[in-house]
Design a protein around this motif. Structure first.
Motif, PDB file in Angstrom:
ATOM      1  N   LEU A   1      -2.712  -7.062  -8.013  1.00  0.00           N
ATOM      2  CA  LEU A   1      -1.628  -7.204  -7.034  1.00  0.00           C
ATOM      3  C   LEU A   1      -1.972  -6.350  -5.823  1.00  0.00           C
ATOM      4  O   LEU A   1      -2.235  -5.154  -5.965  1.00  0.00           O
ATOM      5  CB  LEU A   1      -0.309  -6.746  -7.675  1.00  0.00           C
ATOM      6  CG  LEU A   1       0.961  -6.766  -6.824  1.00  0.00           C
ATOM      7  CD1 LEU A   1       1.320  -8.195  -6.448  1.00  0.00           C
ATOM      8  CD2 LEU A   1       2.112  -6.129  -7.605  1.00  0.00           C
ATOM      9  N   TRP A   2      -1.987  -6.979  -4.642  1.00  0.00           N
ATOM     10  CA  TRP A   2      -2.379  -6.197  -3.479  1.00  0.00           C
ATOM     11  C   TRP A   2      -1.755  -6.757  -2.202  1.00  0.00           C
ATOM     12  O   TRP A   2      -1.297  -7.889  -2.145  1.00  0.00           O
ATOM     13  CB  TRP A   2      -3.898  -6.138  -3.358  1.00  0.00           C
ATOM     14  CG  TRP A   2      -4.577  -7.428  -3.019  1.00  0.00           C
ATOM     15  CD1 TRP A   2      -4.994  -7.857  -1.800  1.00  0.00           C
ATOM     16  CD2 TRP A   2      -4.933  -8.479  -3.940  1.00  0.00           C
ATOM     17  NE1 TRP A   2      -5.576  -9.096  -1.889  1.00  0.00           N
ATOM     18  CE2 TRP A   2      -5.555  -9.500  -3.178  1.00  0.00           C
ATOM     19  CE3 TRP A   2      -4.777  -8.651  -5.307  1.00  0.00           C
ATOM     20  CZ2 TRP A   2      -6.025 -10.676  -3.768  1.00  0.00           C
ATOM     21  CZ3 TRP A   2      -5.247  -9.834  -5.891  1.00  0.00           C
ATOM     22  CH2 TRP A   2      -5.855 -10.820  -5.120  1.00  0.00           C
ATOM     23  N   GLY A   3      -1.798  -5.910  -1.170  1.00  0.00           N
ATOM     24  CA  GLY A   3      -1.261  -6.278   0.140  1.00  0.00           C
ATOM     25  C   GLY A   3      -0.897  -5.038   0.918  1.00  0.00           C
ATOM     26  O   GLY A   3      -0.690  -3.967   0.348  1.00  0.00           O
ATOM     27  N   GLY A   4      -0.806  -5.159   2.230  1.00  0.00           N
ATOM     28  CA  GLY A   4      -0.386  -4.039   3.047  1.00  0.00           C
ATOM     29  C   GLY A   4      -1.414  -2.937   3.136  1.00  0.00           C
ATOM     30  O   GLY A   4      -2.613  -3.146   2.947  1.00  0.00           O
ATOM     31  N   PHE A   5      -0.939  -1.720   3.386  1.00  0.00           N
ATOM     32  CA  PHE A   5      -1.812  -0.570   3.615  1.00  0.00           C
ATOM     33  C   PHE A   5      -1.980   0.223   2.328  1.00  0.00           C
ATOM     34  O   PHE A   5      -0.995   0.637   1.715  1.00  0.00           O
ATOM     35  CB  PHE A   5      -1.212   0.322   4.707  1.00  0.00           C
ATOM     36  CG  PHE A   5      -2.025   1.560   4.967  1.00  0.00           C
ATOM     37  CD1 PHE A   5      -3.282   1.471   5.544  1.00  0.00           C
ATOM     38  CD2 PHE A   5      -1.533   2.816   4.624  1.00  0.00           C
ATOM     39  CE1 PHE A   5      -4.036   2.605   5.776  1.00  0.00           C
ATOM     40  CE2 PHE A   5      -2.271   3.955   4.868  1.00  0.00           C
ATOM     41  CZ  PHE A   5      -3.529   3.856   5.443  1.00  0.00           C
ATOM     42  N   ILE A   6      -3.230   0.429   1.902  1.00  0.00           N
ATOM     43  CA  ILE A   6      -3.479   1.191   0.679  1.00  0.00           C
ATOM     44  C   ILE A   6      -4.465   2.331   0.912  1.00  0.00           C
ATOM     45  O   ILE A   6      -4.968   2.922  -0.041  1.00  0.00           O
ATOM     46  CB  ILE A   6      -4.015   0.273  -0.437  1.00  0.00           C
ATOM     47  CG1 ILE A   6      -5.284  -0.454   0.011  1.00  0.00           C
ATOM     48  CG2 ILE A   6      -2.953  -0.731  -0.877  1.00  0.00           C
ATOM     49  CD1 ILE A   6      -5.962  -1.246  -1.099  1.00  0.00           C
ATOM     50  N   GLY A   7      -4.717   2.676   2.182  1.00  0.00           N
ATOM     51  CA  GLY A   7      -5.625   3.774   2.477  1.00  0.00           C
ATOM     52  C   GLY A   7      -4.942   5.121   2.352  1.00  0.00           C
ATOM     53  O   GLY A   7      -3.762   5.236   2.010  1.00  0.00           O
ATOM     54  N   ASP A   8      -5.694   6.181   2.608  1.00  0.00           N
ATOM     55  CA  ASP A   8      -5.131   7.535   2.580  1.00  0.00           C
ATOM     56  C   ASP A   8      -4.118   7.707   3.708  1.00  0.00           C
ATOM     57  O   ASP A   8      -4.233   7.104   4.774  1.00  0.00           O
ATOM     58  CB  ASP A   8      -6.247   8.578   2.714  1.00  0.00           C
ATOM     59  CG  ASP A   8      -7.183   8.585   1.520  1.00  0.00           C
ATOM     60  OD1 ASP A   8      -6.720   8.194   0.424  1.00  0.00           O
ATOM     61  OD2 ASP A   8      -8.347   8.981   1.677  1.00  0.00           O
ATOM     62  N   GLY A   9      -3.138   8.551   3.460  1.00  0.00           N
ATOM     63  CA  GLY A   9      -2.139   8.830   4.478  1.00  0.00           C
ATOM     64  C   GLY A   9      -1.067   7.767   4.543  1.00  0.00           C
ATOM     65  O   GLY A   9      -0.871   6.994   3.608  1.00  0.00           O
ATOM     66  N   GLU A  10      -0.363   7.716   5.677  1.00  0.00           N
ATOM     67  CA  GLU A  10       0.749   6.788   5.839  1.00  0.00           C
ATOM     68  C   GLU A  10       0.479   5.786   6.955  1.00  0.00           C
ATOM     69  O   GLU A  10      -0.165   6.100   7.951  1.00  0.00           O
ATOM     70  CB  GLU A  10       2.034   7.556   6.179  1.00  0.00           C
ATOM     71  CG  GLU A  10       2.497   8.495   5.083  1.00  0.00           C
ATOM     72  CD  GLU A  10       3.790   9.195   5.450  1.00  0.00           C
ATOM     73  OE1 GLU A  10       4.370   8.849   6.503  1.00  0.00           O
ATOM     74  OE2 GLU A  10       4.216  10.080   4.690  1.00  0.00           O
ATOM     75  N   LYS A  11       0.981   4.601   6.742  1.00  0.00           N
ATOM     76  CA  LYS A  11       0.991   3.586   7.780  1.00  0.00           C
ATOM     77  C   LYS A  11       2.216   2.734   7.503  1.00  0.00           C
ATOM     78  O   LYS A  11       2.209   1.897   6.604  1.00  0.00           O
ATOM     79  CB  LYS A  11      -0.280   2.738   7.758  1.00  0.00           C
ATOM     80  CG  LYS A  11      -0.327   1.705   8.885  1.00  0.00           C
ATOM     81  CD  LYS A  11      -1.596   0.858   8.815  1.00  0.00           C
ATOM     82  CE  LYS A  11      -1.634  -0.159   9.946  1.00  0.00           C
ATOM     83  NZ  LYS A  11      -2.811  -1.066   9.841  1.00  0.00           N
ATOM     84  N   THR A  12       3.269   2.945   8.236  1.00  0.00           N
ATOM     85  CA  THR A  12       4.560   2.306   7.941  1.00  0.00           C
ATOM     86  C   THR A  12       4.558   0.878   8.452  1.00  0.00           C
ATOM     87  O   THR A  12       5.090   0.554   9.514  1.00  0.00           O
ATOM     88  CB  THR A  12       5.705   3.112   8.576  1.00  0.00           C
ATOM     89  OG1 THR A  12       5.428   3.291   9.971  1.00  0.00           O
ATOM     90  CG2 THR A  12       5.824   4.469   7.913  1.00  0.00           C
TER      91      THR A  12
END
Length: 455
Positions: A305-316
């Motif tokens: 299951l995946w989608g959106g931002f999954i990197g380090d830190g935040e990305k709203t």
């Protein structure tokens, strides 16, 4: 000079182990497109080995996808012909950082060989090759006629094999299949595989806005595809494990109390099971024991299951898309196409507003049950009793081996499982391994099996 097959195997044990290590070094993952050359290299390794041991008509055969390797030895007049099956492709190694040793640098550690493919299925498919080598080297012949059929696409569902097997019925004709892609109950307790679950799979793409959005500016006014896919998936299964898709259970045939009782002979230690898995407690469909949930009941599981931002830190971000992969294990009498049609109808009914869903079917194969009166089954049972010193359990495996149904439907023959892997050997997971005890027992057992089948 070794004068019996068993003595030959003992004398050449280190050489054979070195050869298996060499085989395991080949990263023959069938799923990633970039590994196709390595799958082909593994096929070449297998073909060279078969040629070296004295098999005839050795050929690497194209399928339109990953290749298969065929060979035979057909000089036993009036004796049956057996097709020995296995696969030389392996699962991907992700996540790599969870491996304690590099997955394609085999290590002998604590009486086990650790590498991707060690148990599933390179270690197991190597066992009958060694047995045939030992028989030919010491007796100059085999007790039965043998055809080898090793494939390079089992881990992706054998997509090209139906057409290939149908086109080569005469070449593959046999009395029964001896399937090396199988296992035993424990290091000291043998098992006879009497059934396999089937499988079907699908992928979903859920799309909302045509680009990622600022979650502060648009959140609350636009459907979030990640939330939508979570709601959609949650609608398919109750919190106690029951499948909620209408029609999913329509064709499921319940086992009789006597059949359940026979399978319940297999010992099950729940505390040990949970400890080996690293979980606090078990979960599953009410009214069924854990071993029944993993063998005789159908399932629906999210595999990714995946989608959106999954990197380090935040990305709203409110993502534009969300994706998932799902597989269902099926039991006898369930039709993969019918199950997928029911799921497709469920998705049409339960898709949240504001998103579009694309449904892509994957591979599917029905469940397989071995006839209880199959003569080869009785021979295998006797051999395992001799090797382990005790009667084997009858087990139904929760996994799927698509070719068993294919061989039954196209060649009209049944398959018996005769492998020596164990469930705790981390097949499909980081740190996969093969117990050397199973490796040793398997060589002896395969020689005995071929001898007894020809008696």
């Amino acid at each position: 000079m070794a004068d019996t097959p068993q003595a030959y195997l003992a004398h050449h044990r280190q050489r054979h182990l070195d050869e298996l290590v060499e085989f395991l070094r080949i990263p023959s993952m069938s799923a990633p497109a970039e590994s196709a050359g390595e799958v082909a290299r593994a096929a070449e390794w297998v073909a060279n080995k078969l040629q070296h041991i004295g098999a005839e008509h050795v050929a690497i055969m194209p399928t339109g996808g990953h290749p298969v390797v065929y060979a035979d030895w057909l000089h036993a007049p009036d004796k049956p012909t057996y097709l020995i099956y296995g696969h030389f492709d392996v699962q991907p190694v992700d996540p790599v950082d969870l491996w304690h040793t590099p997955p394609f640098e085999p290590q002998i550690l604590d009486d086990r060989i650790v590498a991707r493919g060690a148990t599933d299925d390179k270690g197991n498919m190597f066992l009958p090759i060694m047995a045939v080598e030992a028989l030919l080297a010491t007796t100059g012949r085999l007790p039965v006629n043998v055809k080898f059929f090793f494939e390079g696409q089992e881990e992706i569902g054998s997509p090209q094999l139906p057409a290939f097997v149908a086109a080569h019925r005469e070449l593959l004709a046999c009395d029964a299949v001896l399937n090396a892609d199988s296992g035993q109950y424990s290091e000291t307790e043998p098992a006879i595989l009497v059934g396999l679950r089937g499988i079907c799979s699908f992928e979903l793409d859920v799309v909302g806005p045509d680009h990622d959005l600022h979650s502060g500016s648009f959140g609350g006014a636009v459907q979030n595809p990640l939330h939508a896919i979570v709601m959609l998936l949650d609608s398919m299964r109750a919190h106690d494990g029951r499948i909620l898709v209408e029609g999913f259970y329509d064709d499921v045939v319940e086992l009789t109390p006597a059949e359940r009782q026979a399978l319940a002979r297999v010992p099950f230690d729940e505390d040990k099971y949970t400890a080996e898995l690293g979980v606090d407690e078990l979960f599953g469909e009410p009214g069924y024991a854990p071993w029944e949930r993993t063998s005789i009941r159908p399932t629906l599981e999210i595999n990714g299951l995946w989608g959106g931002f999954i990197g380090d830190g935040e990305k709203t971000v409110l993502p534009s898309e969300a994706h998932c992969k799902v597989s269902c294990r099926l039991v006898p009498n369930q039709d993969p196409d019918k199950v997928l049609a029911a799921i497709r109808a469920h998705i049409a009914t339960h898709t949240p507003p504001g998103v579009r869903v694309t449904f892509r079917e994957g591979h599917g194969t029905p469940a397989y049950v071995v006839p209880s009166d199959l003569p080869e089954l009785a021979v295998a049972r006797a051999v395992l009793t001799e090797v382990y010193g005790r009667e084997p359990y009858d087990i139904r495996m929760g996994g799927s081996i698509p070719v068993t149904t294919l061989f039954s439907q196209v060649l009209g023959v049944h398959s018996i499982g005769f492998g020596f892997g164990l469930e705790n050997e981390r097949g499909h997971s980081p740190n996969e391994f093969f117990h050397l005890s199973g490796y040793n027992q398997g060589q002896r057992a395969w020689v005995l099996l071929l001898e007894r089948l020809g008696a």
